[in-house]
Design a protein around this motif. Structure first.
Motif, PDB file in Angstrom:
ATOM      1  N   GLY A 145       8.369  57.815  44.535  1.00  0.00           N
ATOM      2  CA  GLY A 145       8.863  58.726  43.519  1.00  0.00           C
ATOM      3  C   GLY A 145      10.095  58.175  42.834  1.00  0.00           C
ATOM      4  O   GLY A 145      10.244  58.292  41.637  1.00  0.00           O
ATOM      5  N   ILE A 170       3.619  66.988  43.192  1.00  0.00           N
ATOM      6  CA  ILE A 170       4.713  66.215  43.804  1.00  0.00           C
ATOM      7  C   ILE A 170       5.245  66.926  45.043  1.00  0.00           C
ATOM      8  O   ILE A 170       5.543  66.288  46.056  1.00  0.00           O
ATOM      9  CB  ILE A 170       5.841  65.996  42.781  1.00  0.00           C
ATOM     10  CG1 ILE A 170       5.333  65.065  41.676  1.00  0.00           C
ATOM     11  CG2 ILE A 170       7.082  65.411  43.438  1.00  0.00           C
ATOM     12  CD1 ILE A 170       6.325  64.851  40.565  1.00  0.00           C
ATOM     13  N   PHE A 205      13.477  67.624  51.446  1.00  0.00           N
ATOM     14  CA  PHE A 205      13.059  66.350  50.857  1.00  0.00           C
ATOM     15  C   PHE A 205      12.041  66.575  49.741  1.00  0.00           C
ATOM     16  O   PHE A 205      11.943  65.802  48.802  1.00  0.00           O
ATOM     17  CB  PHE A 205      12.534  65.438  51.951  1.00  0.00           C
ATOM     18  CG  PHE A 205      13.544  65.253  53.032  1.00  0.00           C
ATOM     19  CD1 PHE A 205      14.651  64.454  52.829  1.00  0.00           C
ATOM     20  CD2 PHE A 205      13.445  65.956  54.229  1.00  0.00           C
ATOM     21  CE1 PHE A 205      15.620  64.326  53.790  1.00  0.00           C
ATOM     22  CE2 PHE A 205      14.410  65.834  55.201  1.00  0.00           C
ATOM     23  CZ  PHE A 205      15.498  65.020  54.986  1.00  0.00           C
ATOM     24  N   MET A 206      11.293  67.658  49.876  1.00  0.00           N
ATOM     25  CA  MET A 206      10.415  68.070  48.801  1.00  0.00           C
ATOM     26  C   MET A 206      11.262  68.359  47.552  1.00  0.00           C
ATOM     27  O   MET A 206      10.963  67.903  46.450  1.00  0.00           O
ATOM     28  CB  MET A 206       9.663  69.337  49.240  1.00  0.00           C
ATOM     29  CG  MET A 206       8.485  69.718  48.389  1.00  0.00           C
ATOM     30  SD  MET A 206       7.826  71.305  48.969  1.00  0.00           S
ATOM     31  CE  MET A 206       6.670  70.796  50.207  1.00  0.00           C
ATOM     32  N   ILE A 250      11.265  66.415  43.851  1.00  0.00           N
ATOM     33  CA  ILE A 250      11.030  67.094  42.581  1.00  0.00           C
ATOM     34  C   ILE A 250      12.200  66.852  41.632  1.00  0.00           C
ATOM     35  O   ILE A 250      12.018  66.535  40.461  1.00  0.00           O
ATOM     36  CB  ILE A 250      10.813  68.610  42.824  1.00  0.00           C
ATOM     37  CG1 ILE A 250       9.469  68.810  43.504  1.00  0.00           C
ATOM     38  CG2 ILE A 250      10.882  69.381  41.516  1.00  0.00           C
ATOM     39  CD1 ILE A 250       9.191  70.237  43.900  1.00  0.00           C
ATOM     40  N   PHE A 279      -0.500  61.285  41.848  1.00  0.00           N
ATOM     41  CA  PHE A 279       0.836  60.865  41.412  1.00  0.00           C
ATOM     42  C   PHE A 279       0.817  59.418  40.919  1.00  0.00           C
ATOM     43  O   PHE A 279       1.279  59.092  39.829  1.00  0.00           O
ATOM     44  CB  PHE A 279       1.801  61.025  42.587  1.00  0.00           C
ATOM     45  CG  PHE A 279       3.211  60.622  42.305  1.00  0.00           C
ATOM     46  CD1 PHE A 279       4.056  61.456  41.597  1.00  0.00           C
ATOM     47  CD2 PHE A 279       3.692  59.410  42.750  1.00  0.00           C
ATOM     48  CE1 PHE A 279       5.357  61.090  41.333  1.00  0.00           C
ATOM     49  CE2 PHE A 279       4.988  59.026  42.497  1.00  0.00           C
ATOM     50  CZ  PHE A 279       5.822  59.859  41.789  1.00  0.00           C
ATOM     51  N   PHE A 312      -0.686  61.941  46.642  1.00  0.00           N
ATOM     52  CA  PHE A 312      -0.186  60.592  46.382  1.00  0.00           C
ATOM     53  C   PHE A 312      -1.031  59.890  45.320  1.00  0.00           C
ATOM     54  O   PHE A 312      -0.516  59.257  44.394  1.00  0.00           O
ATOM     55  CB  PHE A 312      -0.187  59.776  47.679  1.00  0.00           C
ATOM     56  CG  PHE A 312       0.079  58.320  47.477  1.00  0.00           C
ATOM     57  CD1 PHE A 312       1.283  57.899  46.945  1.00  0.00           C
ATOM     58  CD2 PHE A 312      -0.877  57.373  47.809  1.00  0.00           C
ATOM     59  CE1 PHE A 312       1.529  56.549  46.749  1.00  0.00           C
ATOM     60  CE2 PHE A 312      -0.639  56.029  47.615  1.00  0.00           C
ATOM     61  CZ  PHE A 312       0.568  55.614  47.079  1.00  0.00           C
ATOM     62  N   LEU A 356       7.263  72.074  58.469  1.00  0.00           N
ATOM     63  CA  LEU A 356       7.242  72.168  56.999  1.00  0.00           C
ATOM     64  C   LEU A 356       8.636  72.519  56.475  1.00  0.00           C
ATOM     65  O   LEU A 356       9.110  71.932  55.497  1.00  0.00           O
ATOM     66  CB  LEU A 356       6.227  73.221  56.553  1.00  0.00           C
ATOM     67  CG  LEU A 356       6.128  73.433  55.036  1.00  0.00           C
ATOM     68  CD1 LEU A 356       5.584  72.186  54.367  1.00  0.00           C
ATOM     69  CD2 LEU A 356       5.248  74.631  54.706  1.00  0.00           C
ATOM     70  N   VAL A 409       5.200  58.216  49.424  1.00  0.00           N
ATOM     71  CA  VAL A 409       5.350  58.426  48.028  1.00  0.00           C
ATOM     72  C   VAL A 409       6.723  58.818  47.670  1.00  0.00           C
ATOM     73  O   VAL A 409       7.168  58.616  46.568  1.00  0.00           O
ATOM     74  CB  VAL A 409       4.451  59.556  47.693  1.00  0.00           C
ATOM     75  CG1 VAL A 409       4.487  59.763  46.253  1.00  0.00           C
ATOM     76  CG2 VAL A 409       3.132  59.240  48.231  1.00  0.00           C
ATOM     77  N   PHE A 447      12.128  63.348  40.283  1.00  0.00           N
ATOM     78  CA  PHE A 447      11.082  63.158  39.281  1.00  0.00           C
ATOM     79  C   PHE A 447      11.501  63.751  37.940  1.00  0.00           C
ATOM     80  O   PHE A 447      11.332  63.129  36.892  1.00  0.00           O
ATOM     81  CB  PHE A 447       9.775  63.791  39.755  1.00  0.00           C
ATOM     82  CG  PHE A 447       8.668  63.649  38.759  1.00  0.00           C
ATOM     83  CD1 PHE A 447       7.987  62.450  38.620  1.00  0.00           C
ATOM     84  CD2 PHE A 447       8.308  64.707  37.946  1.00  0.00           C
ATOM     85  CE1 PHE A 447       6.969  62.313  37.702  1.00  0.00           C
ATOM     86  CE2 PHE A 447       7.289  64.575  37.009  1.00  0.00           C
ATOM     87  CZ  PHE A 447       6.617  63.378  36.890  1.00  0.00           C
ATOM     88  N   VAL A 494       4.848  65.733  50.462  1.00  0.00           N
ATOM     89  CA  VAL A 494       5.501  65.624  51.774  1.00  0.00           C
ATOM     90  C   VAL A 494       4.994  66.650  52.785  1.00  0.00           C
ATOM     91  O   VAL A 494       5.483  66.695  53.907  1.00  0.00           O
ATOM     92  CB  VAL A 494       7.037  65.758  51.656  1.00  0.00           C
ATOM     93  CG1 VAL A 494       7.605  64.596  50.878  1.00  0.00           C
ATOM     94  CG2 VAL A 494       7.417  67.076  51.029  1.00  0.00           C
ATOM     95  N   VAL A 506      10.894  69.549  56.264  1.00  0.00           N
ATOM     96  CA  VAL A 506      10.713  68.581  55.176  1.00  0.00           C
ATOM     97  C   VAL A 506      10.982  69.198  53.803  1.00  0.00           C
ATOM     98  O   VAL A 506      11.014  68.472  52.810  1.00  0.00           O
ATOM     99  CB  VAL A 506       9.313  67.927  55.182  1.00  0.00           C
ATOM    100  CG1 VAL A 506       9.064  67.185  56.466  1.00  0.00           C
ATOM    101  CG2 VAL A 506       8.234  68.935  54.919  1.00  0.00           C
ATOM    102  N   PRO A 545       3.440  68.165  55.753  1.00  0.00           N
ATOM    103  CA  PRO A 545       2.907  67.540  56.966  1.00  0.00           C
ATOM    104  C   PRO A 545       1.475  68.012  57.244  1.00  0.00           C
ATOM    105  O   PRO A 545       1.177  69.194  57.030  1.00  0.00           O
ATOM    106  CB  PRO A 545       3.860  68.011  58.075  1.00  0.00           C
ATOM    107  CG  PRO A 545       4.735  69.040  57.490  1.00  0.00           C
ATOM    108  CD  PRO A 545       4.497  69.143  56.026  1.00  0.00           C
TER     109      PRO A 545
END
Lengths: 300, 478
Positions: B22, A137, B465-466, B470, A181, A178, B459, B18, B473, A141, B462, A143
């Motif tokens: 999620g 998961i 948001f990772m 998590i 998942f 993805f 990276l 996703v 989820f 994201v 983001v 990149p």
């Protein structure tokens, strides 16, 4: 009007409307008409740019340089397939086949590899399973920029830099989080009785996966397939870095013409339109199957 | 049928979609009651822990191996590699510590990219979400909702390159070619049609009663109240006159007033210069100023027959002036692809691409809202707006958040649209981090140290948001 509503229960429509007073119904009609007009204008906003691309691709250079594409409404005679025949004669077809050669294996591989992993995450107990799935998961994201330089080095070392397999493998790897998942979440929803029965019969695990679980997963595989297909088909960045001229898909071939946009409209417009026909056809024809699968409550 | 697009959205299939998935209301949440969702979840959890029939854990290795080789070598290893590589110089030979990161925040070029990304992140996701919400709500009650949704959703299937080509065409400067400027200039002309006499000018000889001064047309001789002023103009075709133009006539003189006529002093095949011949038309809607001592004392506009009239001017000498605004070239549209508007223009294309995604997700959320809650509020006397504001929005907020977060991640990574839509000369003004990373590393920059640092920077952006993904989820699984 609320008192009226209260005195006439049980007449709820599908839109959630309740029988109301005349005044409010008239207001609804007027408001409804206004909403229709707004939506028509908005729909035009979304439709006209693409229609413009189509019409521009069907007009000669002189016409495109002297008048707007919308003049075809009054002068349809200006439409011609010349741009398309010129484009196809210029070798654009090879980039079309490169796109196919990249997209099809990248889609199939992702489905197969992710289905196996998703099955393990859903139905096989092993230590660290939950932690590993959280890693998947987390990777959702990341990149792709992060991998461009290291993978270029690696491909140089492996001798696949610039080739179609390199592009395919990159897409597969970055499509996996993805895909795993999505499929894992689908597999989890399959009734456990099915699996237990198969396991009781002593079926091997790979056989249960291949004959029981995977066939049940058609709706999820279809939606995953279309996501992955569109993503790879439409990709520019990965191709830009890893595909050399012989392996370049349509997106990269067209991008190389963007610098002289004004003079290359006769290439870019038909090329862009050709590149979007297959995604659109697939998208609209899969729509039904895809949503049917969803409505059956299959994807969790 | 209306449900065709109501399921959880399809999308470009970009891995970041996703995020939305999620936490998105899956079909279970949208189309079944929450009770069955719970049962299903419990069932799944129960199976997970009752593994006495399951295979040995070793079997898992075979199922996971291909995926883990690919993820390890193509995704995880590059993260480690990039972190290390970002600490070295352009060629990778010399360790430079955090110098590359320093360069990101000191170079004006990269600072522009950060500023642009900030604009993107602040503007685009909220616009897409709001638009998606509006579309979802508006389409709830119309018959052709499915058609509308398909139309708005369609760009999702189109490559960003093709979208870029589409919008390069839309944003063409020439209103005869670019759709955006064609629409804008025609709307503009509806509201400002009066200012349109480009090219009209007095005759250039000493007998002409008017002459051009700094773009405006002025009378050659000073005039006084009570006098009649003639301003004959040429330089335009009679066909170009507005349809309401009437035959020019001389304005009746009034004591203390100043009046006159502006007309097109041209009769095909003849006519007397500086005189209103029978067929010559007045120029309507021309702005006329009475100027004295360099200051405008009064302003009026001409009638359909070209006459104008100033009443009650103080005595004195005046110059009658037709300001330049009467003769400016027609409005040529907006320079979308220039340095000033390039980022908003590309954001417009981005919204065009993603609004359908937001709409479909939000529509699915809307259809999952229990009707009873809304009806109960209506029965209690709440207005539609109150119902929307206090019940619909709060119930939708998880979906709205998912859309917003997905769009933020997308805008952080935006690359294709900027690369394709911004013309080469304007690209530095439109540049974003993802594009700069490519440019620096592969597009001629030749600095993979800086490129790696930019990738790591992306990276890091983001990462929050990772974490959100998590956490979401884990909460769902709990």
């Amino acid at each position: 009007m609320t008192t009226l509503t209260a005195s006439q229960p049980g007449t709820t429509g599908s839109a959630g409307g309740v029988q109301r007073g005349i005044a409010s119904r008239v207001l609804d009609k007027v408001g409804g008409g206004l909403v229709q007009v707004i939506l028509i204008v908005l729909a035009l906003f979304w439709l006209l740019p693409t229609l413009g691309l189509l019409v521009v691709s069907l007009r000669g250079d002189t016409d495109n340089n002297s008048s707007g594409w919308w003049t075809f409404f009054t002068k349809p005679a200006q439409l011609t397939f010349d741009n398309y025949s010129n484009l196809l004669a210029s070798g654009f077809t090879s980039s079309f086949w490169n796109t196919v050669a990249i997209t099809v294996p990248a889609t199939i591989l992702v489905i197969g590899i992710a289905a196996m992993a998703g099955y393990a995450f859903a139905w096989i107990e092993f230590p660290g399973r939950d932690g590993l799935f959280l890693v998947v998961i987390a990777l959702l994201v990341v990149p792709i920029q992060i991998a461009l330089i290291p993978i270029a080095k690696m491909y140089g070392f492996l001798g696949i830099f610039g080739s179609i397999p390199g592009v395919v493998l990159f897409h597969v790897a970055f499509g996996l989080p993805f895909a795993i998942f999505l499929l894992r979440n689908f597999f989890v929803g399959i009734p456990k009785e099915l699996l237990e029965a198969a396991r009781m019969d002593g079926a091997a695990e790979w056989k249960i996966f291949a004959t029981v679980v995977f066939p049940l997963a058609k709706p999820a595989v279809a939606s995953l397939g279309i996501f992955q297909f569109l993503w790879v088909w439409n990709d520019l960045l990965v191709a830009l870095v890893y595909a050399d001229t012989d392996a370049q898909p349509m997106t990269k071939a067209l991008q190389s013409q963007m610098r002289q946009f004004g003079t290359n409209v006769d290439i870019l417009a038909p090329g862009a339109f050709l590149s979007l026909i297959i995604p659109l056809v697939l998208f609209f024809s899969f729509q039904r199957y895809f949503v049917q699968g969803l409505l059956a409550g299959s994807v969790k | 049928m209306t449900d065709r697009l109501d399921g959880p959205q399809t999308s470009r299939g970009d891995d970041d979609d996703v995020v939305a998935r999620g936490g998105s209301p899956g079909p279970d949440a949208t189309h079944e009651t929450s009770e069955t969702t719970e049962t299903a979840a419990r069932k799944a959890a129960a199976f997970g822990s009752s593994g006495n029939l399951g295979p040995s854990p070793k079997v898992a290795i075979y199922f996971l191996l291909p995926a883990f080789i690919l993820l390890g070598a193509w995704v995880v290893y590059p993260i480690v590699y990039s972190i290390i590589r970002s600490l070295y110089d352009a060629n990778g030979g010399t360790f430079v510590g955090l110098e590359n990161y320093g360069a990101i925040f000191s170079d004006s070029g990269t600072l522009t990219t950060i500023r642009n990304n900030l604009i993107w992140v602040v503007v685009a996701p909220s616009l897409v979400t709001v638009l998606g919400l509006i579309f979802a709500v508006l389409t709830e009650r119309i018959r052709w909702a499915t058609a509308f949704k398909l139309v708005v959703f369609m760009p999702m299937a189109v490559s960003l390159l093709a979208s870029g080509v589409i919008f390069r065409l839309v944003y063409e400067q020439d209103p005869d070619k670019g759709l955006a400027n064609a629409v804008i200039t025609s709307v503009h002309d509806v509201f400002a049609a009066s200012s349109g006499y480009p090219g009209a000018r007095p005759r250039e000889n000493d007998q002409a009663p008017a002459l051009v001064d700094k773009g405006a047309v002025v009378t050659r001789q000073p005039v006084q109240a009570g006098q009649q002023v003639l301003i004959p103009l040429v330089g335009m075709k009679p066909e170009a006159l507005p349809s309401d133009a009437a035959a020019a006539r001389s304005a009746p003189a009034t004591p203390g007033g100043l009046s006159g006529t502006v007309w097109l002093d041209f009769t095909p095949g003849g006519g007397t210069v500086n005189q209103m011949d029978g067929n010559e038309k007045g120029l309507p809607e021309i702005t006329v100023e009475a100027v004295s001592g360099g200051a405008v004392k009064a302003t009026t506009t001409t009638a359909a027959d070209g006459t104008f009239h100033f009443a009650g001017l103080p005595a004195g000498t005046y110059q009658v002036r037709l300001p330049q605004s009467n003769f400016t070239q027609p409005f040529g549209g907006v320079t979308w692809l220039g340095p000033a508007l390039i980022t908003p223009a590309i954001i417009g294309a981005f919204i065009w691409v993603w609004a359908g995604f937001a709409m479909v997700l939000i529509a699915a959320g809307l259809s999952a809202i229990p009707r009873d809650a809304l009806e109960a509020a209506r029965i209690d006397g709440a207005t539609e707006w109150q119902v929307f504001r206090r019940i619909t929005i709060p119930l939708l907020s998880p979906v709205l958040l998912v859309v917003l977060v997905t769009m933020i991640i997308n805008t952080l990574k935006v690359f294709d649209l900027v690369f394709v839509i911004a013309p080469g000369s304007v690209q530095p003004n439109a540049n974003v981090i993802a594009l700069e990373m490519w440019r620096v590393s592969f597009g001629g920059g030749g600095n993979q140290g800086l490129g790696s640092a930019l990738a790591i920077f992306l990276l890091v952006l983001v990462l929050p948001f990772m974490a959100i993904n998590i956490r979401r989820f884990r909460r769902e699984q709990a």
